[in-house]
Design a protein around this motif. Structure first.
Motif, PDB file in Angstrom:
ATOM      1  N   GLU A 201       1.080  -1.165   0.128  1.00 60.07           N
ATOM      2  CA  GLU A 201      -0.039  -0.064   0.164  1.00 60.07           C
ATOM      3  C   GLU A 201       0.798   1.137   0.142  1.00 60.07           C
ATOM      4  O   GLU A 201       0.280   2.363   0.270  1.00 60.07           O
ATOM      5  CB  GLU A 201      -0.770   0.010   1.100  1.00 60.07           C
ATOM      6  CG  GLU A 201      -1.968  -1.061   1.094  1.00 60.07           C
ATOM      7  CD  GLU A 201      -2.703  -1.330   2.485  1.00 60.07           C
ATOM      8  OE1 GLU A 201      -3.858  -1.784   2.514  1.00 60.07           O
ATOM      9  OE2 GLU A 201      -1.927  -1.345   3.530  1.00 60.07           O
ATOM     10  N   GLU A 203       3.223   3.580  -2.033  1.00 57.97           N
ATOM     11  CA  GLU A 203       3.926   3.887  -3.480  1.00 57.97           C
ATOM     12  C   GLU A 203       5.060   4.784  -3.384  1.00 57.97           C
ATOM     13  O   GLU A 203       4.860   5.795  -2.983  1.00 57.97           O
ATOM     14  CB  GLU A 203       2.434   4.541  -4.510  1.00 57.97           C
ATOM     15  CG  GLU A 203       1.409   3.667  -4.604  1.00 57.97           C
ATOM     16  CD  GLU A 203       0.442   4.132  -5.539  1.00 57.97           C
ATOM     17  OE1 GLU A 203       0.316   5.435  -5.505  1.00 57.97           O
ATOM     18  OE2 GLU A 203      -0.282   3.561  -5.847  1.00 57.97           O
ATOM     19  N   CYS A 355       0.882   6.752   0.640  1.00 59.14           N
ATOM     20  CA  CYS A 355      -0.141   5.991   0.848  1.00 59.14           C
ATOM     21  C   CYS A 355      -0.756   5.872  -0.484  1.00 59.14           C
ATOM     22  O   CYS A 355      -1.117   6.923  -0.980  1.00 59.14           O
ATOM     23  CB  CYS A 355      -0.914   6.707   1.747  1.00 59.14           C
ATOM     24  SG  CYS A 355      -2.375   5.770   2.066  1.00 59.14           S
ATOM     25  N   SER A 356      -1.030   4.558  -0.884  1.00 59.84           N
ATOM     26  CA  SER A 356      -1.575   4.417  -1.959  1.00 59.84           C
ATOM     27  C   SER A 356      -2.934   4.751  -2.217  1.00 59.84           C
ATOM     28  O   SER A 356      -3.409   4.989  -3.066  1.00 59.84           O
ATOM     29  CB  SER A 356      -1.310   3.038  -2.574  1.00 59.84           C
ATOM     30  OG  SER A 356      -2.380   2.108  -1.512  1.00 59.84           O
ATOM     31  N   ARG A 357      -3.704   5.157  -0.876  1.00 60.24           N
ATOM     32  CA  ARG A 357      -5.014   5.544  -0.912  1.00 60.24           C
ATOM     33  C   ARG A 357      -5.222   6.927  -0.949  1.00 60.24           C
ATOM     34  O   ARG A 357      -5.991   7.403  -1.643  1.00 60.24           O
ATOM     35  CB  ARG A 357      -5.801   4.927   0.192  1.00 60.24           C
ATOM     36  CG  ARG A 357      -5.561   3.370   0.629  1.00 60.24           C
ATOM     37  CD  ARG A 357      -6.284   2.722  -0.689  1.00 60.24           C
ATOM     38  NE  ARG A 357      -6.060   1.123  -0.539  1.00 60.24           N
ATOM     39  CZ  ARG A 357      -6.286   0.387  -1.503  1.00 60.24           C
ATOM     40  NH1 ARG A 357      -6.980   0.586  -2.622  1.00 60.24           N
ATOM     41  NH2 ARG A 357      -6.342  -0.862  -1.601  1.00 60.24           N
ATOM     42  N   LYS A 359      -2.251   9.164  -0.854  1.00 65.32           N
ATOM     43  CA  LYS A 359      -1.088  10.047  -1.509  1.00 65.32           C
ATOM     44  C   LYS A 359      -0.485  10.613  -0.554  1.00 65.32           C
ATOM     45  O   LYS A 359       0.528  11.446  -0.804  1.00 65.32           O
ATOM     46  CB  LYS A 359      -1.658  10.758  -2.731  1.00 65.32           C
ATOM     47  CG  LYS A 359      -2.574  10.334  -3.750  1.00 65.32           C
ATOM     48  CD  LYS A 359      -1.992   8.856  -4.120  1.00 65.32           C
ATOM     49  CE  LYS A 359      -2.805   8.249  -5.108  1.00 65.32           C
ATOM     50  NZ  LYS A 359      -2.436   6.749  -5.203  1.00 65.32           N
TER      51      LYS A 359
END
Length: 874
Positions: A201, A203, A355-357, A359
């Motif tokens: 999760e 990036e 955080c991939s959710r 950013k």
């Protein structure tokens, strides 16, 4: 199969609309398949099982090209196995997607001016369930649009009652086996989502930052360290150097002053430090860096947490209460004022985790969390592949798998969320810790409370191959359909989802791996090979292309680009080309039906067939064998390409065209060819069906009157081969191709008729004169016939009378001009390639380009001279 499946199909018709309209066909066809139960799987069946699970899409998700690609491949595999007589289960379902779903519902609450804390945990979770019922799972309808042949009655959700029982069961077993524990470690922390997040999760992207070099200590006792996160220096508890670094040996074991804090910290020697990087000295912040945490453990250093869960500074002093980025600037300014800044580099581009959710930049943070001890589990997962019990395809991906499972760190499984599987652990008033299984009573009484964290989404999805079949109950479905036959998934989650399924499957199912084969595919990219992204402006909604060109066209395009483990480029013009292929299938079948093609009765004896009939049946059986071999090797691109060229080139462009003269002549030969054409179409449509299900269903049921191609029998190679017929038709093709090329070179229109004399006696082409004349638009020679061009081909001779059809003088003049240009190009390229000085300096790609120009020029010269020789004298 359901009761509906026993209903009689509608009476067959040999009529088809003049054009194929996917929008009119696809939706009703799919609903008919579902109503008749074709995709359901019977655990009581004595057929051999074939099982694939869907990689569960997020409940928040919608169909993107990656889904469409993966689903096309899985659907092709399962449709073929169903036709081969297997009891086929494609297991559908969705993932509860903890962080993503909680974020969606929290955003909805924010519109009302509320937060989850205003509702409280129980009411918030109820609100998420309400959202799931009303808005979640739109991807299910989109899967139907694509034609996914999943067993809808078995659809599962990672938060449903059965899967929740599976999660609690395996947590309890792992806990009792001391493979789950609670400890304070460094984790990835999202200050926006306020939870630990897994590696998958996070990036990483290159961000503009700053690199500052700071002097710790005074005089000869000073040491310089460099950092991109100056705010963490407030939590430094040491400076580390390499044990063999002579520059700092006098400082090891001593203490130096940590600027701005009034604290003194030790200098420690640790082999982790690279003496060649920077100054060879690193600041050690055990509570805010994973590598520093390990150094701290080795040297028994204290861990000082200087930021809270919102990434706000908590350390006492002038920076307390500042956001981490505000504190970074303030601390650098204070250090600069104190004369501590030795160097500054700004901007300093470096890789930063987000955080991939949401950013947000993640923050490494020391936190008390729940962990899985992966050592023995990962070893079992590695051994299953090493021992050949699980195959990874393509095989070269095995190394990446071993690199991962052989070096796994313990897995942080707790998340500070409200939506998810709550950790089944209760804490007592006197420090008691009790893990509760699904059939056990949770402790109650004053002071007892359950852990507030939930489990990582990957924990529940790691159980997917067996929890969806009823585990921990020993169900008929589990006995029938476990282990899965194959897992089809992207190489990008080989390390995360695949490795977790392997570990949990081997652990829970007594050493039986969750699948026999792991078939890895690449990522879908745009036609230029670039990653698809909304920010790049090249993202495509697959529904748009399905609306425009039909689902079959999208599916065929995706399958035709699917080489194992390799990324797949796709562009709209390619989808349009696949739509044209679907139309070609439609038109050819319509022609066949109008001309009496049939599947009634057995095939005539080969002795009654023409060479053309024997050729196409020989080629058909070769293609059946070829396609089967490609399917077994997961070579979707090759099988799709083989079918495309066989159907379009050999069946439609050659066999159908060659058969027209036979049909026109009538008689027994025509009846034989009608039956052969029906057979070829029957088998070809079956071979194409797994990839392009809708158009093939419509055409096959019309051609055969059968109930559905979905449950038709998969073709097998009968073994019929006729090498002599294949050679004969290849010769015929070469003659027709050569004369067509000559006609085109002379500027003749395709439909323009030309008088011709064919000298075919004594050759294998003699029986094909009528077909040759029809396909080449060659009319019989008249009394005034003059052979102005003669073409010797394949032992025969084709003489053409071009007088009156072309301006010979003008054509000679045009060709002479083209020849001069080609000879000039050849001379220039030859001169450059003969220049040693040029070759010594020119880049390889430039030299290669010139070689290509030379080869092209030589080819043009040969072709133009041949055309000139064939032209009549002016």
């Amino acid at each position: 199969m359901t009761e509906n499946a026993q209903q009689q199909p509608p009476a067959p018709t040999t009529e088809l609309p003049t054009q194929y309209a996917p929008a009119d066909v696809e939706g009703p066809l799919y609903e008919r398949w579902v109503e008749r139960g074709y995709f359901e799987a019977d655990a009581k069946s004595d057929k051999p099982p074939y099982t694939i699970v869907i990689p569960p899409p997020n409940v928040t998700g919608s169909l993107h090209l990656g889904h469409a690609f993966e689903h096309t491949l899985i659907d092709a595999l399962t449709r073929r196995k169903r036709m081969q007589g297997h009891e086929t289960l494609w297991q559908p379902g969705m993932d509860h997607a903890g962080i993503a779903t909680q974020n969606v519902v929290e955003r909805e609450l924010a519109k009302e001016g509320k937060s989850r804390h205003d509702l409280g945990r129980e009411a918030f979770v109820e609100r998420v369930w309400q959202w799931k019922a009303e808005s979640g799972g739109q991807i299910s309808g989109q899967m139907r649009r694509l034609g996914d042949g999943v067993a809808w009655s078995r659809e599962r959700f990672t938060m449903d009652e059965g899967l929740s029982q599976a999660v609690q069961t395996i947590f309890k077993r792992l806990y009792d086996d001391e493979l789950i524990y609670r400890a304070e470690r460094i984790i990835n922390w999202c200050p926006r989502c306020l939870t630990a997040i897994s590696d998958i999760e996070v990036e990483y992207q290159d961000d503009d930052g700053e690199l500052v070099s700071i002097r710790y200590g005074e005089g000869e006792d000073s040491i310089v360290v460099a950092t991109t996160r100056a705010e963490t220096m407030l939590g430094d508890t040491a400076v580390a150097v390499h044990p063999d670094d002579e520059r700092y040996k006098h400082l090891v074991g001593r203490e130096i002053e940590l600027p701005l804090t009034g604290r003194r910290i030790p200098v420690v020697a640790d082999e982790h430090v690279d003496p060649e990087f920077g100054t060879g000295a690193v600041k050690v912040t055990p509570a805010h860096d994973p590598n520093d945490f390990e150094i701290g453990q080795r040297h028994d250093l204290p861990s000082l947490t200087v930021m809270d869960e919102h990434a706000v500074i908590t350390a006492h002093g002038p920076f307390q209460g500042l956001d981490r980025l505000e504190a970074r600037s303030a601390i650098v300014a204070a250090l600069r004022a104190d004369g501590r800044i030795v160097a500054e580099k700004r901007p300093y581009v470096h890789s930063v985790g987000h955080c991939s959710r949401c950013k947000t930049t993640i923050e490494p943070r020391l936190s008390m969390q729940w962990w899985v001890k992966v050592g023995p589990l990962a070893k079992a997962a590695g051994d299953a592949v090493r021992e050949g019990r699980v195959k990874i395809h393509p095989q070269e991906m095995e190394k990446r798998y071993f690199d991962w499972v052989d070096n796994l760190h313990d897995w942080c499984i707790s998340r500070q969320l409200w939506w998810g599987h709550r950790i089944p652990v209760w804490y007592g008033p006197n420090g008691e810790i009790v893990c509760v299984g699904p059939d056990e009573e949770a402790p109650s009484g004053e002071g007892w409370h359950q852990d507030t964290d939930v489990l990582d989404t990957w924990f529940s999805s790691g159980l997917w191959p067996f929890s969806t079949l009823g585990w921990p109950e020993q169900t008929e479905s589990l006995a029938k359909f476990y282990p899965n036959s194959v897992l089809v998934t992207g190489y990008d989650i080989l390390f995360f989802w695949v490795a977790r399924m392997m570990m949990f499957g081997l652990y829970a199912m007594d050493g039986t791996p969750p699948f026999h084969t792991i078939a890895l595919h690449g990522m879908v990219r745009d036609q230029f090979g670039k990653k698809m992204s909304k920010s790049f402006g090249n993202a495509v909604n697959p529904l748009d292309w399905m609306d425009k060109y039909g689902s079959d066209a999208l599916r065929f395009t995706l399958a035709r680009g699917a080489n194992p483990g390799v990324d797949v480029p796709i562009g709209e013009d390619w989808v349009q080309g696949s739509r044209n292929f679907a139309n070609k299938i439609w038109n050819a079948t319509r022609f066949a039906l109008m001309n009496g093609a049939t599947v009634d009765g057995p095939l005539p004896d080969a002795s009654k067939m023409s060479p053309t009939d024997r050729w196409i049946l020989s080629r058909l059986n070769s293609v059946v064998a070829e396609v089967d071999a490609y399917y077994d090797d997961f070579q979707f691109a090759k099988l799709s390409d083989a079918l495309f060229h066989f159907a379009w080139d050999e069946v439609f462009d050659w066999y159908v065209e060659l058969s027209k003269t036979t049909f026109q002549a009538g008689g027994e030969a025509a009846e034989v060819s009608k039956r052969v054409l029906g057979e070829v179409l029957d088998v070809t449509l079956k071979l194409l069906h797994p990839v392009v299900p809708f158009v093939t269903e419509t055409l096959w049921t019309t051609l055969t009157g059968g109930e559905s191609i979905v449950i038709a029998e998969w073709p097998t190679d009968s073994g019929f081969r006729d090498a002599a017929a294949e050679r004969e038709i290849e010769t015929l093709q070469s003659v027709i191709t050569e004369v067509r090329r000559f006609r085109a070179d002379q500027g003749l229109q395709p439909g323009q008729r030309v008088p011709a004399r064919l000298s075919l006696d004594g050759t294998a082409l003699a029986p094909h004169e009528a077909a040759i004349r029809q396909l080449l638009r060659l009319q019989p020679e008249g009394e005034d016939f003059t052979a102005t061009a003669t073409l010797p081909v394949a032992g025969a001779e084709v003489a053409l009378d071009l007088s009156g059809t072309i301006d010979v003088a003008a054509e000679r003049k045009r060709l002479a001009k083209d020849l001069a240009a080609a000879e000039k190009e050849k001379a220039q390229a030859t001169a450059k390639l003969g220049n040693e000085a040029f070759l010594a300096k020119a880049p390889d790609n430039v030299v290669e380009k010139i070689r290509g120009r030379l080869a092209k020029a030589e080819e043009d010269i040969t072709r133009i001279r041949s055309q000139l020789e064939r032209l009549p004298q002016a």
